[in-house]
Scaffold this motif. Sequence first.
Motif, mmCIF file in Angstrom:
data_model
loop_
_atom_site.group_PDB
_atom_site.id
_atom_site.type_symbol
_atom_site.label_atom_id
_atom_site.label_comp_id
_atom_site.label_asym_id
_atom_site.label_seq_id
_atom_site.Cartn_x
_atom_site.Cartn_y
_atom_site.Cartn_z
ATOM 1 N N SER A 113 57.405 7.251 39.093
ATOM 2 C CA SER A 113 58.812 7.571 39.305
ATOM 3 C C SER A 113 59.606 6.272 39.335
ATOM 4 O O SER A 113 59.040 5.176 39.184
ATOM 5 N N GLY A 162 62.042 10.669 42.792
ATOM 6 C CA GLY A 162 62.285 11.101 41.419
ATOM 7 C C GLY A 162 62.908 10.023 40.573
ATOM 8 O O GLY A 162 62.474 8.866 40.595
ATOM 9 N N GLU A 163 63.981 10.391 39.843
ATOM 10 C CA GLU A 163 64.615 9.477 38.896
ATOM 11 C C GLU A 163 65.930 8.917 39.442
ATOM 12 O O GLU A 163 66.509 9.428 40.392
#
Length: 530
Positions: A19, A33-34
Amino acid sequence: MMRKVFYNGIVYTGEQTLSHAFVVEGDKFIFVGENDEALSFDADEKIDLSGAFVCAGFNDSHMHLLNFGQSLMNAPLAKHTGSLSDMIDCLKNAKPGRGGWVIGRGWNQDYFTDTDKMPTRWDLDKASLDHPVCATRACGHALCVNSKTLELLGLSSDIKSPEGGSIGMENGELNGLFFDNAMELIYSKMPAPKKEDVKDMLLLAAKELNSYGITSCQSDDYCVFKGLSWETVNEAYEELIKEGRLTVRVYEQANFSDLDELRDFIQKGNVTGKGDHNFKIGPLKMLGDGALGARTALLSRPYADDNTTNGLGVFTQEEFDALIGLANKNGMQAAVHAIGDKCLDMVLSSYEKALGEHPREDHRHGIVHCQITRPDQLEKMIKMKLNIYAQSIFLDYDIHIVNERVGKELAGTSYSWKTLMDGGLNVSNGSDCPVELPNVLGGIYCAVTRRDLKGCEPYLEDQAFTVKEAIDSFTQNSAVSSFEENIKGRIKEGFLADFTVLDKDLFSIDPSEISDVKVIGTYLGGKKVY
């Protein structure tokens, strides 16, 4: 609660797919996450990781935090073990501590360039004739004292070696060397520190661990100082936590060698899991035998380079059975130091007996070090579903002595942690600090390359870990060994926000470069501690 967004990183969450961002609220991860998603969170602070590699905070699954703190305050012999003369000079220049003692740890005669023998009292007399001097070997299984110490403690040549220990003699005289249980003749006479001293040692050691990227450790602290109770050690930890000063989470490997003392400890409510995420009671810890470097690890045959000994066993089979049996019966985990294969036989026998009498499905009993092993023992450990507390950093030194110490046959099936991992066992990793420095990146390098830190020819290359397995051994596997895999060891929503920031991506560089990677940030519960 404070909310922080960390973005633009290379984030290893515990899964192979990387990630790039995460969000911390309070002391936990709330998003992983991103970048775009993370940056959409309202936050008190947004931190650009600038492409740095991030993984869960390292967890040293077997070490001695209090002992490490003591060693940082004493003569740094590990930095002066290139020669016996350098070691003596280091002790000569050291400032006497409590009770006027000069204390140091870290010598290793295999590194001496001016002699091939262990130091003796007459060598240490060159450091001081006026103060008691005690120099402990790096492994912690041998020490040497000077003549003043022997005089002060009233020790003479008619003394007998205790069970599980040995006292060095030359020409009918004590030569100042004491091994394993015999070391208590010296340690028991040293003045114990006060609680504030203990706190200072713990703080100093914890800060040093942070510099190596460590946020958790599993530490054996109760047997460091004779005259210092386990209650005082626990109080020191609890006060540091209340003061907000302790910068590592500790899972206490409770060292007891007396059955009545262990029974009293348990009756006062101290069983595995008692405590919180900052300080928690872990397993019964036992020290089963000595060390390979000092030839005190207990082997099933004589040492290949000294057929007069097969090492020293610290406990009888009956003592192992009683202590491990009591712990298992009361729901305690057990973790036993076993370096030699004969010691391992005894420990496995005790585990079988204890679990036969009081079966437990998820005991997580373990073997600390698990170095000299035979094929039949590897199979038995897999069947018993034991936890393995490995120290891959030991390969840096042991690669150079294992064949000559135990012979090629035994050496050919030893340090076989990959075999155990492939057999389904949880293999966590650590340093046994202060036996070795808590050098996690060095440990990852040794686990992946099976070479020493200078890049020698590999030892049992088929036992090499992948980079993922090596990182996991210092993160999520260590969390498993302390029953904490659902709260730490990974960068995951709901987990404690303990993480380490490195200057290079461990997955993309050549394995030979891993030991040179730098820790550039260590965070405990989302707060920077290094």
